[in-house]
Design a protein around this motif. Structure first.
Motif, PDB file in Angstrom:
ATOM      1  N   ASP A   1       0.856  -1.181   0.000  1.00  0.00           N
ATOM      2  CA  ASP A   1       0.000   0.000   0.000  1.00  0.00           C
ATOM      3  C   ASP A   1       0.895   1.235   0.000  1.00  0.00           C
ATOM      4  O   ASP A   1       1.766   1.368   0.867  1.00  0.00           O
TER       5      ASP A   1
ATOM      6  N   SER B   1       0.283  -6.568   1.559  1.00  0.00           N
ATOM      7  CA  SER B   1      -0.812  -7.532   1.627  1.00  0.00           C
ATOM      8  C   SER B   1      -0.626  -8.567   0.535  1.00  0.00           C
ATOM      9  O   SER B   1       0.034  -8.320  -0.473  1.00  0.00           O
TER      10      SER B   1
ATOM     11  N   ILE C   1      -2.524 -10.576  -2.334  1.00  0.00           N
ATOM     12  CA  ILE C   1      -3.720 -10.467  -3.154  1.00  0.00           C
ATOM     13  C   ILE C   1      -3.850 -11.739  -3.974  1.00  0.00           C
ATOM     14  O   ILE C   1      -2.944 -12.094  -4.738  1.00  0.00           O
TER      15      ILE C   1
ATOM     16  N   THR D   1     -11.499 -12.076  -6.190  1.00  0.00           N
ATOM     17  CA  THR D   1     -10.264 -11.626  -5.553  1.00  0.00           C
ATOM     18  C   THR D   1     -10.366 -11.794  -4.051  1.00  0.00           C
ATOM     19  O   THR D   1     -11.459 -11.792  -3.480  1.00  0.00           O
TER      20      THR D   1
ATOM     21  N   THR E   1      -8.047 -10.374  -0.532  1.00  0.00           N
ATOM     22  CA  THR E   1      -6.914  -9.631   0.013  1.00  0.00           C
ATOM     23  C   THR E   1      -6.689 -10.091   1.440  1.00  0.00           C
ATOM     24  O   THR E   1      -7.622 -10.085   2.257  1.00  0.00           O
TER      25      THR E   1
END
Length: 114
Positions: free
Chosen positions: A45, A52, A54, A65, A67
């Motif tokens: 980020d 993170s 993904i 998706t 996360t």
């Protein structure tokens, strides 16, 4: 990040929660999504500088998706693309789940046919 064994267990919880959101609407997407079919990458980020994992499900009938945040939170979305079981003018586009694995909450995106 969780160990591979812990991540597999987490994945099963997330996939079951997504299927449960669909089932609560009176629909079924069978055994989808399958955790082992997701491909993963790490993303940082730009604001928090936290990394993170993904995951993405693609290449089959549906797309989704997930996360996995560093603090243990999860956000997952998976396409449903089925007619609403009660409202003939609507369809279920997708379902989402979020939160910590032991307290995942969810919702569905229901769209009106144009």
């Amino acid at each position: 990040m969780p160990t591979p064994v812990a991540e597999l267990a987490l994945g099963e919880v997330v996939c079951a929660a997504l299927r449960r959101q669909v089932e609560e609407l009176g629909l079924s997407i069978g055994a989808e999504p399958v955790w082992a079919e997701a491909t993963f990458e790490e993303k940082t980020d730009p604001f928090s500088q936290e990394t993170s994992r993904i995951g993405t499900w693609r290449g089959k009938r549906r797309y989704g998706t997930v996360t996995l945040f560093p603090d243990g939170r999860v956000l997952a979305e998976y396409q449903v693309l089925l007619a609403h079981p009660v409202k003939a003018d609507r369809y279920v586009e997708s379902v989402q789940v979020w939160g910590r694995p032991e307290t995942l909450r969810g919702d569905a995106t229901i769209v009106e046919y144009v």
